[in-house]
Design an enzyme around this catalytic site. Structure first.
Site, PDB file in Angstrom:
ATOM      1  N   ARG A  77       0.706  -0.966  -0.228  1.00 18.49           N
ATOM      2  CA  ARG A  77       0.280   0.109  -0.031  1.00 18.49           C
ATOM      3  C   ARG A  77       0.654   1.334  -0.163  1.00 18.49           C
ATOM      4  O   ARG A  77      -0.122   2.509  -0.068  1.00 18.49           O
ATOM      5  CB  ARG A  77      -0.535  -0.141   1.054  1.00 18.49           C
ATOM      6  CG  ARG A  77      -1.697  -0.773   1.399  1.00 18.49           C
ATOM      7  CD  ARG A  77      -2.539  -1.272   2.447  1.00 18.49           C
ATOM      8  NE  ARG A  77      -3.725  -0.543   2.909  1.00 18.49           N
ATOM      9  CZ  ARG A  77      -4.841  -0.354   2.557  1.00 18.49           C
ATOM     10  NH1 ARG A  77      -5.179  -1.465   1.669  1.00 18.49           N
ATOM     11  NH2 ARG A  77      -5.804   0.388   2.537  1.00 18.49           N
TER      12      ARG A  77
ATOM     13  N   TRP B  57       2.277   6.724   6.004  1.00 16.88           N
ATOM     14  CA  TRP B  57       2.579   7.191   4.743  1.00 16.88           C
ATOM     15  C   TRP B  57       2.264   8.693   5.079  1.00 16.88           C
ATOM     16  O   TRP B  57       1.011   8.616   5.059  1.00 16.88           O
ATOM     17  CB  TRP B  57       1.992   6.476   3.412  1.00 16.88           C
ATOM     18  CG  TRP B  57       2.372   7.294   2.173  1.00 16.88           C
ATOM     19  CD1 TRP B  57       2.971   6.551   1.386  1.00 16.88           C
ATOM     20  CD2 TRP B  57       0.870   8.474   1.784  1.00 16.88           C
ATOM     21  NE1 TRP B  57       3.031   7.734   0.427  1.00 16.88           N
ATOM     22  CE2 TRP B  57       1.869   8.593  -0.081  1.00 16.88           C
ATOM     23  CE3 TRP B  57       0.441   9.323   1.630  1.00 16.88           C
ATOM     24  CZ2 TRP B  57       1.509   9.803  -0.435  1.00 16.88           C
ATOM     25  CZ3 TRP B  57       0.284   9.984   1.516  1.00 16.88           C
ATOM     26  CH2 TRP B  57       0.276  10.300  -0.064  1.00 16.88           C
TER      27      TRP B  57
ATOM     28  N   ASN C 128      -5.238   5.879  10.333  1.00 11.76           N
ATOM     29  CA  ASN C 128      -4.977   5.558   8.652  1.00 11.76           C
ATOM     30  C   ASN C 128      -6.034   6.930   8.749  1.00 11.76           C
ATOM     31  O   ASN C 128      -6.844   7.143   9.408  1.00 11.76           O
ATOM     32  CB  ASN C 128      -5.036   4.693   7.996  1.00 11.76           C
ATOM     33  CG  ASN C 128      -5.565   4.375   6.696  1.00 11.76           C
ATOM     34  OD1 ASN C 128      -5.212   5.669   6.031  1.00 11.76           O
ATOM     35  ND2 ASN C 128      -5.976   3.289   5.978  1.00 11.76           N
TER      36      ASN C 128
ATOM     37  N   LYS D 210       3.410   5.835 -16.480  1.00 10.36           N
ATOM     38  CA  LYS D 210       3.731   4.503 -15.482  1.00 10.36           C
ATOM     39  C   LYS D 210       5.894   4.414 -15.836  1.00 10.36           C
ATOM     40  O   LYS D 210       6.620   3.961 -14.508  1.00 10.36           O
ATOM     41  CB  LYS D 210       4.011   3.312 -16.891  1.00 10.36           C
ATOM     42  CG  LYS D 210       3.034   2.343 -16.659  1.00 10.36           C
ATOM     43  CD  LYS D 210       2.159   1.465 -15.246  1.00 10.36           C
ATOM     44  CE  LYS D 210       1.355   2.619 -14.269  1.00 10.36           C
ATOM     45  NZ  LYS D 210       0.212   3.057 -14.152  1.00 10.36           N
TER      46      LYS D 210
ATOM     47  N   GLU E  68       6.262   7.216 -12.411  1.00 14.44           N
ATOM     48  CA  GLU E  68       6.180   6.605 -11.428  1.00 14.44           C
ATOM     49  C   GLU E  68       7.059   5.871 -10.131  1.00 14.44           C
ATOM     50  O   GLU E  68       7.358   5.849  -9.532  1.00 14.44           O
ATOM     51  CB  GLU E  68       4.572   5.599 -11.576  1.00 14.44           C
ATOM     52  CG  GLU E  68       3.130   6.393 -11.179  1.00 14.44           C
ATOM     53  CD  GLU E  68       1.564   5.592 -11.243  1.00 14.44           C
ATOM     54  OE1 GLU E  68       1.532   5.623 -10.572  1.00 14.44           O
ATOM     55  OE2 GLU E  68       1.813   4.629 -11.859  1.00 14.44           O
TER      56      GLU E  68
ATOM     57  N   HIS F 299       2.412  22.545 -31.293  1.00 15.40           N
ATOM     58  CA  HIS F 299       1.597  23.570 -30.412  1.00 15.40           C
ATOM     59  C   HIS F 299       2.777  24.609 -29.727  1.00 15.40           C
ATOM     60  O   HIS F 299       2.055  24.927 -28.089  1.00 15.40           O
ATOM     61  CB  HIS F 299       0.381  23.600 -30.430  1.00 15.40           C
ATOM     62  CG  HIS F 299      -0.598  23.775 -31.141  1.00 15.40           C
ATOM     63  ND1 HIS F 299      -0.882  24.789 -32.153  1.00 15.40           N
ATOM     64  CD2 HIS F 299      -1.084  22.459 -31.867  1.00 15.40           C
ATOM     65  CE1 HIS F 299      -0.983  24.427 -33.590  1.00 15.40           C
ATOM     66  NE2 HIS F 299      -1.702  22.780 -33.507  1.00 15.40           N
TER      67      HIS F 299
ATOM     68  N   LYS G 288       0.007   2.596  -2.433  1.00  8.80           N
ATOM     69  CA  LYS G 288      -1.353   1.971  -3.043  1.00  8.80           C
ATOM     70  C   LYS G 288      -2.526   2.364  -3.606  1.00  8.80           C
ATOM     71  O   LYS G 288      -3.527   3.072  -4.673  1.00  8.80           O
ATOM     72  CB  LYS G 288      -0.790   0.347  -2.987  1.00  8.80           C
ATOM     73  CG  LYS G 288      -2.286  -0.100  -4.382  1.00  8.80           C
ATOM     74  CD  LYS G 288      -1.012  -0.401  -5.449  1.00  8.80           C
ATOM     75  CE  LYS G 288      -2.347  -1.299  -6.456  1.00  8.80           C
ATOM     76  NZ  LYS G 288      -2.133  -0.805  -7.960  1.00  8.80           N
TER      77      LYS G 288
HETATM   78  N1  HGA Z   1      -2.325  11.752   9.125  1.00  7.62           N
HETATM   79  C1  HGA Z   1      -1.763  10.411   9.413  1.00  7.62           C
HETATM   80  C2  HGA Z   1      -2.306   9.255   9.166  1.00  7.62           C
HETATM   81  C3  HGA Z   1      -1.382   8.859   7.121  1.00  7.62           C
HETATM   82  C4  HGA Z   1      -2.038   7.898   6.942  1.00  7.62           C
HETATM   83  O1  HGA Z   1      -3.081   7.607   6.786  1.00  7.62           O
HETATM   84  N2  HGA Z   1      -1.318   7.524   5.790  1.00  7.62           N
HETATM   85  O2  HGA Z   1      -1.874   6.770   5.043  1.00  7.62           O
HETATM   86  C5  HGA Z   1       0.429  10.394   9.721  1.00  7.62           C
HETATM   87  O3  HGA Z   1       0.508  11.924   8.810  1.00  7.62           O
HETATM   88  O4  HGA Z   1       0.568  10.088  10.637  1.00  7.62           O
END
Ligand code: HGA
Length: 607
Positions: A27, A72, A96, A484, A487, A503, A602
C-alpha cells in the site's frame, strides 16, 4: 496507503502483527511501528524504513494484545517521532486518514496540559481519548465519545494498558475490516493481512466502532446502537498475494494480464450477446433512461475513462465526459439526473473518487455505476450498479492489470449502451464479443515482445525526460505510458496528442529527449507519421510501437517494434502493454524500488 493491523488473541500476536504489516507493504509507507500491552507498560517499537527493520527491532517482544501500523506521512515528515503508534498516558493509537480539525484539538489539549511530541494530526486523537478516559473509564465508551469529535477520515485501533486483552477500533472514511476466529480476533486495512489467521471477515461500515478481545467481538454505531455485520468468507487466495517466481509484483501483474482479462470477461460466457444485467439486476431499467455519461476517476483509472470516452461516443453514440475526481468534487457543476456517473477505482476506496461519487449523489445524480477490483469496497457498496473486474489482488503501486481489466469492463459498458441505444446490430455485437474473447491470446503475444523492449529500456535509463505521443483513443494510452514511466523510473515524462506537438512541446525535442509513439494502423496513422517526421527532422530519437501493417520504415533515429496483431477498437488494451514493460525495465536498469516507488502509495485513501 498506510496499513493497520490489530490483534487480541490467546497467544503471542507479535508475529501476526509483523506478518500482517508485510502483507500491507504494497500500500506504500515510509515508516512502521507497533505497540503491545506489556507486563507493566505499553511496549512500543518504531522504525523508519522497511517492516523487516521493525521485525528485527521487535524480536523478543511478546504479548497477546497489540496494534501495528505502516505510515504514509500526511502531517509531519517521515521520522521515528512521527511514526505510529502514538501514546498518551496508558493508551496507544494507530490511525489511517486525516483529522481535519486536529489544529483546534491540539490547541484545546495543549491548554489542558498535554504535551505533543510529534507533528502528526494523529497524536491529537491519542490525547483526546486519554482526556476522555478521565471522565469515562471504559475504553470502548471513551473511544465512541472521542470519535464523535473528530472531523475528517479515520480508521483507528486503540489499546489501553489499564484494560488489557482489549482492542477498540473505529472507522469513518478509511478502510478497516475485522478478522474473526476461535483463537483470536483481529482488525486490518485489508483482508490480505489477516489471511494468515482467518478467512472470516467482517466489513465495518463508516461510523462503526468495535471492541475485540480474544473471545468476543462487539460492534456498535458511534452513538452506541448495537449493529450486526455479516461474516464473509474471503475467497482471496493466499497464493494470489505471493510473488512466486517473479522478481517484482509489477512484473507478475503485467504477465497476469491474459488471465486477469479472461477472468473479467468470463461473465460474457459462450454467448453471442451481452445483457445489461452484467452491471446489476437494475441495469436494464436504469440505463434505458441514460442520456450521457460522466466518468469520475483518478490517476491510471482516469486514463481508462479517457479511453472509454472514445468508445462510448463512437460506438454507443452516448455523450461522455471524464473528470478528475478531486477537481469535480470541489467545482460547481450542472447536475443532470439522467446522466450515468461511472466511478472507477482499483481499490474502490480511493478517497477522492469516493467523495466525488458522494458529491454527485448529493446533487441528485442517482444513476451510478462502480467499476472496481474489490467487491466489498465502499465505492461498490455506494453505487446503484457495479462491475467487478477480476484482476485479482494488485500489489505493485503502479497499476497494470487493474487498468487493462477496467478497459475490458468499459468496453462491455460501451456495448451495452450501444444496444440500449439501438446502435449495434447482432452481427456487430457478436464480432465485438469474439474480439473480446480472443484478447487474452492477443495480450499473450504482445508480452513476447519483452526481450526487444528490454534493449530499448537500456537506452532510456540515463535520460532525464521522455515524450509520449498518441492520437485518438491511443492518446490516453500515451498518458498512461508517461505516468508509468515517471511513477517507477522517476524519469520525467509527458504525453501529448501528437497533433499538439507543433503547438509547444516540439521545442523540447533534441537528441536527449526520447519520443515514444503509439502508432497503430488506424485512420490517424498518416497524420501521426507526419508528426513523427517533425520529430525526426529535429534530431529527436523515436521509439514507435506500431502494428504489423503500419508502414513506418526503420531508420537511424527511428526504432520500431511491431505488435503482432492489428486489433481495431480494442487496440488500446494491447498497446499499453509494451509501455508497461518499457517502464518496468527502465526502472530495473535504474535500480529504483519498482513495487514501492518513493512518495507513492497504492490505495490512496486520503484526500
Ligand atoms: N495523518 C496521519 C496518517 C496518515 C495516513 O493515513 N497515511 O496513509 C499521519 O500523517 O501520520
Amino acid at each position: 496507503m498506510c496499513g493497520i493491523v490489530a490483534a487480541a488473541a490467546g497467544n503471542n500476536i507479535v508475529p501476526v502483527l509483523v506478518e500482517g504489516l508485510k502483507k500491507l507493504e504494497y500500500r506504500g509507507y515510509d515508516s512502521a511501528g507497533l505497540a503491545v500491552i506489556g507486563a507493566n507498560a505499553i511496549e512500543r517499537v518504531r522504525s523508519v524504513g522497511r517492516v523487516a527493520e521493525l521485525e528485527s527491532a521487535s524480536a523478543g517482544t511478546q504479548a497477546v494484545t497489540g496494534i501495528a501500523h505502516t505510515r504514509w506521512a500526511t502531517h509531519g515528515v517521515p521520522c521515528e517521532r512521527n511514526a505510529h503508534p502514538h501514546i498518551s498516558g496508558s493508551i496507544a493509537v494507530v490511525h489511517n486518514g486525516i483529522i481535519e480539525n486536529y489544529e483546534s484539538l491540539r490547541r484545546e489539549l495543549t491548554a489542558k496540559g498535554y504535551v505533543f511530541t510529534s507533528e502528526t494530526d494523529t497524536e491529537s486523537i491519542a490525547h483526546l481519548i486519554e482526556a476522555t478516559l478521565k471522565a469515562e473509564p471504559d475504553l470502548f465508551a471513551a473511544v465512541q465519545i472521542a470519535c464523535r469529535r473528530l472531523v475528517g477520515a479515520y480508521a483507528i485501533a486503540v489499546i489501553d494498558q489499564r484494560q488489557p486483552g482489549k482492542v477498540v477500533v473505529a472507522r469513518e472514511g478509511s478502510p478497516l475490516l475485522l478478522g474473526v476466529s476461535e483463537t483470536g480476533n483481529y482488525a486490518a486495512s485489508d483482508a490480505s493481512a489477516l489471511l494468515q489467521v482467518t478467512r472470516h471477515m467482517v466489513y465495518l461500515e463508516n461510523g462503526d466502532i468495535a471492541e475485540l478481545t480474544a473471545g468476543s467481538v462487539k460492534i456498535t454505531r458511534l452513538d452506541g446502537t448495537p449493529v450486526d455485520r455479516p461474516v464473509h468468507v474471503s475467497q482471496l487466495s493466499a497464493a494470489a498475494v505471493e510473488l512466486g517466481n517473479y522478481q517484482h509484483y509489477m512484473q507478475k501483474e503485467i504477465f497476469e494480464q491474459p488471465e486477469a482479462l479472461a477472468n473479467t470477461l468470463e461473465i460474457v460466457g459462450g454467448s453471442k450477446t451481452i445483457q445489461p444485467g452484467i452491471f446489476g439486476a437494475e441495469a436494464g431499467n436504469l440505463l434505458a433512461d441514460v442520456d450521457s455519461i460522466l466518468i469520475l476517476a483518478c490517476g491510471t483509472s482516469s486514463h481508462s475513462g479517457y479511453t472509454a470516452r472514445y468508445w462510448l461516443e463512437a460506438i454507443a453514440g452516448v455523450p461522455c465526459n471524464v473528470e478528475i475526481a478531486s477537481e469535480y468534487r470541489y467545482r460547481t457543476s450542472v447536475a443532470n439526473p439522467r446522466q450515468l456517473i461511472v466511478a472507477i477505482s482499483q481499490s474502490g476506496e480511493t478517497a477522492d473518487t469516493l467523495a466525488a461519487l458522494r458529491h454527485a449523489k448529493s446533487l441528485g445524480q442517482q444513476k451510478t455505476l462502480a467499476i472496481c477490483n474489490v467487491p466489498e469496497s465502499a465505492i461498490v457498496r455506494e453505487c446503484a450498479l457495479r462491475f467487478i473486474t477480476r484482476a485479482g489482488p494488485e500489489i505493485g503501486v503502479a497499476s497494470t492489470k487493474a487498468f487493462t481489466t477496467q478497459l475490458a469492463a468499459l468496453f462491455l459498458l460501451t456495448l451495452v449502451m450501444a444496444k440500449v441505444k439501438q446502435r449495434l446490430s447482432a452481427e456487430q455485437e457478436a464480432a465485438y464479443i469474439d474480439q473480446l474473447r480472443h484478447l487474452p491470446v492477443a495480450v499473450h503475444k504482445v508480452l513476447e515482445l519483452e526481450e526487444a523492449i528490454k534493449a530499448w529500456a537500456q537506452r532510456f535509463a540515463d535520460k532525464q525526460h521522455a515524450l509520449f505521443l498518441g492520437r485518438g483513443r491511443h492518446y490516453p494510452i500515451a498518458l498512461e505510458g508517461a505516468l508509468k514511466l515517471k511513477e517507477i523510473s522517476y524519469i520525467h515524462a509527458e504525453a501529448y496528442p501528437a497533433g499538439e506537438l507543433k503547438h509547444g512541446p516540439l521545442a523540447l525535442v533534441d537528441a536527449n529527449m526520447p519520443v515514444i509513439s503509439v502508432a497503430p494502423n488506424d485512420q490517424l496513422l498518416d497524420k501521426l507519421k507526419s508528426n513523427l517526421r517533425e520529430v525526426e527532422a529535429r534530431g529527436g530519437e523515436l521509439y514507435v510501437f506500431a502494428d504489423a501493417d503500419s508502414e513506418i520504415p526503420e531508420s537511424a533515429g527511428v526504432h520500431i517494434l511491431r505488435l503482432p496483431e492489428h486489433y481495431g477498437e480494442l487496440s488500446p488494451i494491447l498497446h499499453v502493454i509494451p509501455l508497461q514493460l518499457l517502464s518496468y525495465h527502465a526502472a530495473l536498469v535504474k535500480g529504483t524500488d519498482v513495487d514501492k516507488p518513493r512518495n507513492l502509495a497504492k490505495s490512496v485513501t486520503v484526500e
